[in-house]
Enzyme design. Structure first.
Site, PDB file in Angstrom:
ATOM      1  N   ARG A 248       0.859  -1.183   0.000  1.00 37.46           N
ATOM      2  CA  ARG A 248       0.000   0.000   0.000  1.00 37.46           C
ATOM      3  C   ARG A 248       0.894   1.231   0.000  1.00 37.46           C
ATOM      4  NH1 ARG A 248      -3.103  -2.472   5.064  1.00 37.46           N
ATOM      5  NH2 ARG A 248      -4.450  -3.931   3.967  1.00 37.46           N
TER       6      ARG A 248
ATOM      7  N   ARG B 194     -12.856  -9.361   2.612  1.00 42.77           N
ATOM      8  CA  ARG B 194     -12.356  -9.245   3.989  1.00 42.77           C
ATOM      9  C   ARG B 194     -13.503  -9.360   5.001  1.00 42.77           C
ATOM     10  NH1 ARG B 194      -6.774  -6.533   4.637  1.00 42.77           N
ATOM     11  NH2 ARG B 194      -5.813  -7.181   2.692  1.00 42.77           N
TER      12      ARG B 194
ATOM     13  N   ARG C 295     -10.522   3.333   6.072  1.00 46.70           N
ATOM     14  CA  ARG C 295      -9.068   3.221   5.842  1.00 46.70           C
ATOM     15  C   ARG C 295      -8.739   3.509   4.382  1.00 46.70           C
ATOM     16  NH1 ARG C 295      -6.135  -2.271   7.636  1.00 46.70           N
ATOM     17  NH2 ARG C 295      -6.998  -3.021   5.669  1.00 46.70           N
TER      18      ARG C 295
END
Ligand SMILES: Nc1ncnc2c1ncn2[C@@H]1O[C@H](COP(=O)(O)OP(=O)(O)OP(=O)(O)O)[C@@H](O)[C@H]1O
Ligand SMILES: Nc1nc2c(ncn2[C@@H]2O[C@H](COP(=O)(O)O)[C@@H](O)[C@H]2O)c(=O)[nH]1
Length: 389
Positions: free
Chosen positions: A172, A276, A265
């Site tokens: 990321r 997820r 996020r």
């Protein structure tokens, strides 16, 4: 131990450049490698099948030797300490570099032998003291594990160290290779896993994640308490391994709040978020399974949860690592030979370290508290001076 209590029994300790020991139906020969005379080679003879396992062009006859190997010094003192391990003391190096175990039938070796379908042995370095138990932190994606761990690292940089996992997922923004993860190719991690370099691994949210033995041991070697951020499958594997750890599961206050955090996020696509969240439900379902997690923490208010985490960690009754002996006495090169053995203690005699009056320096190596480190280290050795005579 008093002078009278010192007994030199005749023991089967070999003190030479090549040592052979019979354990069960097998003979293990520890010798120098033909390619590199400084590294060790291990040959195994199976009496039942009358087969030699040594480096050979037939791969099924080549034993797999796992773990970091000791550099061979001028000679070694060697003795089996159980059906599972052979103790090897290398000479001419500082004592804390000199104690090694060749694992010949530990649970880890048994498991690897099954996977590889060949003879397997594994080197493990002997370490004085137990170190503090690592802390495994699991919980669904987005619950705040990373946030809690980051706070712990910031507040206690000398006390805790992070186990940097390997992953095949892409970094990321702001994630640094070697700091947050070791970002790696699938083919590379699969090869390393097959070579026994990983404590655990799992397929998580479509990628491979894994904890290398080195990731955990390097933190413990630095004298820090190791923190692992891994999923529930990984926690389960570590639970089944020889590594003794504290297992903590972090729960969200609600599923809605978890989804909110994951979205806020902003690091995953919608498809990834859905994946997820599906996995989150499965992880939450396992959090209460008996014998898996020692503690459950609810991360509602971050500060409250962090305080609770700190309480859990300080309540733990781990022993501190005690390497006083090495700090005080034995950074210097030493040559020790094995002179006697009982079930739990080995007596070592220094060849170079004679006292001022010519006394022989004796050390007692206490094996009674050997504890499971990750494969690669055998922790829990205790060592003490025995009265010279
Ligand atoms: N108690 C809290 N209240 C509100 N927001 C929080 C709280 N704890 C963490 N967060 C936020 O939730 C988001 C997810 O946190 P974090 O990345 O630490 O989760 P994680 O469990 O490590 O996730 P992953 O397993 O995907 O790595 C972050 O944006 C973080 O700032
Ligand atoms: N079994 C393992 N799980 C791991 C490891 N490192 C991280 N994780 C878990 O993966 C998910 C996703 O992490 P992310 O960084 O992609 O958000 C999370 O639950 C981690 O705990 C590992 O080495 N082994």
């Amino acid at each position: 131990m008093g002078e009278e209590a010192v007994h030199f029994s005749v023991v089967d300790a070999k003190d030479c450049k090549q040592s052979a020991f019979e354990v069960g139906d097998k003979t293990y020969v520890i010798c120098r490698s033909d390619d590199d005379l400084k590294t060790s080679a291990v040959k195994i003879h199976d009496k039942l099948t009358q087969t030699w396992y040594c480096i050979s062009s037939f791969h099924w006859l080549s034993p797999t030797i796992l773990g970091e190997q000791p550099l061979l010094t001028k000679s070694q003192s060697v003795i089996p300490v159980s059906d599972e391990k052979i103790l090897v003391i290398e000479k001419g190096v500082p004592l804390n570099e000199s104690i090694w175990f060749l694992e010949i039938d530990t649970p880890f070796v048994k498991q690897q032998r099954k996977i590889k379908e060949t003879e397997v042995v594994s080197w493990s370095k002997g370490v004085i003291g137990v170190g503090q138990k690592p802390v495994v932190i699991s919980g669904p994606s987005g619950v705040g594990k990373g946030t809690l761990i980051a706070k712990l690292m910031k507040d206690y940089p000398s006390k805790f160290g992070f186990s940097v996992s390997h992953t095949t997922r892409s970094p990321r923004e702001k994630e640094i290779d070697g700091v947050h993860y070791h970002f790696t190719e699938r083919i590379k991690i699969e090869k390393d896993i097959s070579e026994g370099k990983f404590l655990e691994f799992a397929h998580v949210h479509g990628n491979v994640y894994g904890t290398s033995i080195e990731a955990v041991e390097s933190v413990t070697d630095e004298g820090k308490r190791c923190i692992l951020d891994i999923d529930v499958q990984g926690a389960r594997s570590v639970r089944a391994s020889s590594l003794e750890a504290i297992f903590i599961f972090v729960c969200p206050p609600s599923f809605e709040e978890l989804e909110k955090r994951l979205r806020a996020r902003g690091t995953e696509t919608e498809e990834q978020i859905q994946k997820r969240l599906r996995n989150a439900q499965a992880e939450l379902d396992q959090s209460n399974e008996p014998g898996l997690f020692h503690h459950l923490l609810v991360n509602d208010d971050l500060e409250t949860c962090y305080e609770n985490l700190k309480k859990l960690l300080s309540l733990d009754d781990d022993q501190e690592d005690s390497d006083d002996f090495f700090n005080k006495e034995d950074k210097e090169t030493a040559s020790y030979s094995i002179v006697s053995k009982t079930d739990s203690e080995i007596l070592l005699q220094s060849e170079t370290n004679e006292g001022k009056n010519g006394a022989i320096h004796l050390l007692a190596l206490d094996l009674s508290s050997l504890s499971g480190g990750a494969p690669g280290r055998t922790r829990g050795l205790k060592i003490g001076s025995v009265n010279s005579f």
